[in-house]
Write a protein that holds these residues in place. Sequence first.
Motif, short mmCIF file in Angstrom:
data_model
loop_
_atom_site.label_atom_id
_atom_site.label_comp_id
_atom_site.label_asym_id
_atom_site.label_seq_id
_atom_site.Cartn_x
_atom_site.Cartn_y
_atom_site.Cartn_z
N ARG A 17 0.81 -1.23 0.00
CA ARG A 17 0.00 0.00 0.00
C ARG A 17 0.84 1.27 0.00
N GLY A 18 2.08 1.16 -0.40
CA GLY A 18 2.90 2.36 -0.53
C GLY A 18 3.54 2.79 0.76
N GLY A 19 2.78 2.87 1.84
CA GLY A 19 3.34 3.24 3.12
C GLY A 19 3.35 4.74 3.34
N GLN A 20 3.38 5.13 4.62
CA GLN A 20 3.34 6.55 4.97
C GLN A 20 4.55 7.30 4.44
N VAL A 21 5.73 6.66 4.49
CA VAL A 21 6.95 7.33 4.05
C VAL A 21 6.89 7.63 2.56
N VAL A 22 6.43 6.69 1.77
CA VAL A 22 6.33 6.90 0.33
C VAL A 22 5.33 8.01 0.02
N VAL A 23 4.22 8.05 0.76
CA VAL A 23 3.23 9.10 0.55
C VAL A 23 3.82 10.48 0.85
N LEU A 24 4.56 10.59 1.95
CA LEU A 24 5.16 11.87 2.33
C LEU A 24 6.22 12.32 1.33
N LEU A 25 7.11 11.40 0.95
CA LEU A 25 8.16 11.77 0.01
C LEU A 25 7.59 12.10 -1.35
N ASN A 26 6.58 11.36 -1.78
CA ASN A 26 5.92 11.65 -3.05
C ASN A 26 5.37 13.08 -3.04
N TRP A 27 4.77 13.46 -1.93
CA TRP A 27 4.21 14.82 -1.79
C TRP A 27 5.31 15.87 -1.82
N LEU A 28 6.38 15.65 -1.07
CA LEU A 28 7.47 16.62 -1.01
C LEU A 28 8.21 16.72 -2.35
N PHE A 29 8.27 15.63 -3.09
CA PHE A 29 8.98 15.64 -4.38
C PHE A 29 8.31 16.52 -5.42
N LEU A 30 7.06 16.89 -5.21
CA LEU A 30 6.36 17.73 -6.18
C LEU A 30 6.99 19.10 -6.31
N ASP A 31 7.66 19.57 -5.28
CA ASP A 31 8.39 20.84 -5.33
C ASP A 31 9.82 20.53 -5.76
N GLU A 32 10.25 21.07 -6.90
CA GLU A 32 11.54 20.69 -7.46
C GLU A 32 12.71 21.07 -6.56
N PRO A 59 -2.25 7.57 -6.06
CA PRO A 59 -1.45 8.14 -7.15
C PRO A 59 -0.12 8.66 -6.60
N LEU A 60 0.96 8.37 -7.28
CA LEU A 60 2.29 8.77 -6.81
C LEU A 60 2.96 9.61 -7.90
N ASN A 61 2.33 10.74 -8.21
CA ASN A 61 2.79 11.56 -9.31
C ASN A 61 4.13 12.23 -9.04
N GLY A 62 4.42 12.53 -7.78
CA GLY A 62 5.70 13.14 -7.45
C GLY A 62 6.85 12.21 -7.77
N VAL A 115 -1.21 15.83 -7.51
CA VAL A 115 -1.39 16.19 -6.12
C VAL A 115 -0.35 17.24 -5.81
N THR A 116 -0.78 18.44 -5.43
CA THR A 116 0.17 19.53 -5.19
C THR A 116 0.15 19.92 -3.73
N PHE A 117 1.04 20.82 -3.37
CA PHE A 117 1.11 21.25 -1.98
C PHE A 117 -0.16 21.98 -1.57
N PHE A 118 -0.54 22.96 -2.37
CA PHE A 118 -1.69 23.78 -2.01
C PHE A 118 -2.49 24.10 -3.29
#
Length: 575
Positions: free
Chosen positions: A103-118, A162-165, A241-244
Amino acid sequence: MDEDEGELLVWKSDSAPQSMVSVTVGRVMTTLLVARPKKLHNAVSGLSTDHRQGASSLDSIHQSLWFLHQYVKDAVQNHVSLDEILIPMIEHTLRLKDKNWKRGGQVVVLLNWLFLDELIFLTLIKNIADIIVRKDDRYVALGWCILVRSLVEFESVPCELPLNGLRERFNDMLKVLCSCIPRLTCILSKGSMLQEGFELPSRLAVCAADCITSLTNALTRKAEVQMRQKRLNANSSYQQVTFFPNAVDDQQEKPISNASKDSYLDMEYLLWHQLKDLTKLVQRLLAWSRKSQPLHAKGLEQVLKWLDEINLHYGNFQDEFAIGKVKSKIPRTGSLLLSSCWRHYSTLLFLEDRLFSQHYKEWLNQYLSGIQYYSGHHTEETIGNKNARETMIFFLNCLCLLLGRLDRKKFESTISEYGTQISQVLLLQFHSTDEDVVDEVVSIFKAFFLNSKLSSGGSITDNRQLDSVMPLLLNLLDERDVIARAVIILIAESCLMSRDNQFLLEVFKRFDSDSIMQRRNAIDVISEIVQMSSNTRNLLTQSAWQDTANQLIKCLEDEEILIRKQAADLLPFVG
């Protein structure tokens, strides 16, 4: 300012003690890492400025996400280490890797989100890579390898999120993480222990080996990732999925950066630069598999030989790439050959692979079809064809690696399901004049039909497959060549495995032939049986030994002097 907002900002104050900052960050990470992955993803997706103004505390997922984002942003601007958030992520990955696998895991979800900002991504991924080089901690290194592998293989694990980051930054992430391969190779070199004369890997060495395998396998898939990214960017319904929410337009309309474009060009030869580390990886895997997976080890021997040949033919061009010289056609050929074959080899080299059982039958069918194509239907076309010969050996290598990985249950079920097909394909190869081809075929044949120690499987009590191929093997005893020599050993082992003396009696019939070569091959079979039985007399029944002795006595009257001499030498060991 209310109490919660003050608590959020305490870490920003220059006068705030570092211990208070650490406690606050720790509390935030705990809140985020204990949240369910889907709930965490939903919180990221619904994050807005309204949550920052709310009265919720750091126990709130939304407020913790705001804190984490601001903390990482300031750390990037101030060039501060991100260990405060990365070490908890690594430790969490290690503790819960089994639960988070599907299921991806919490760490993957967080890093995926943070990776959206170059900008955050570049700093974050460099910090991740730096940890394995800088920290001499086995526990952290173990978690790091598991985390990196989960990031690299994110698309191969079923996940509803979705893991777009990760998808957007994949190539740049891979390029940075591959810089850690030399460090992982050092871990491998120190990760063995001796037991009864064999090398066994430590838990960390296993994860480090799989991490190298995963990274280098991903390098062979870069073209697919690029094509998927282009399709996603061209799809008008694609939603990131973006930051804001107020940053959605900027994120969606942002073109692929020049750094990413340069990365595509550099990655074309990135695997090629790992050639020496690939060789060291296969050397360690070979040492670790000799005892428990000898057939797999046979395949690794051939892969190692192949890597050495590539290095011999194309290795002189590596230094030219390192100093930025023009990429000529010769080294490009080497890099493409390495990439195309390593893509398949690496999928069979994982020490821990949860997906292997789902795909091994599909791969087995592919390898058997490839071998049959190049040996059965196009024999005349492929004679003397170097490419065809190398392709044949490639498929045989894959077959050794795959069959050698099967546990006892899968091994026996594979024999039951594919035994006839495999025997037909293998028997075709005995007509080859290539010693490497014959050598691998003999290894597979022994493991699959003769229950030799080359197999990782257990005892095989069903000899029906062996009964069907024995007459075909006996027909190969008509010449004195490398094929006959290989078949002699196989037939000798078959006689020892047979539940009756039928195979042995078939060998005795060869002594009635007018062909000297058939008679010499027959007595060579008996010689092999005697040699194999030197330590254990009860491999044959007493009646079988008596029949053998009687046959050798008859051979003393053979017209061929070599047969008479060999029979005389063998009789003392039989009677």
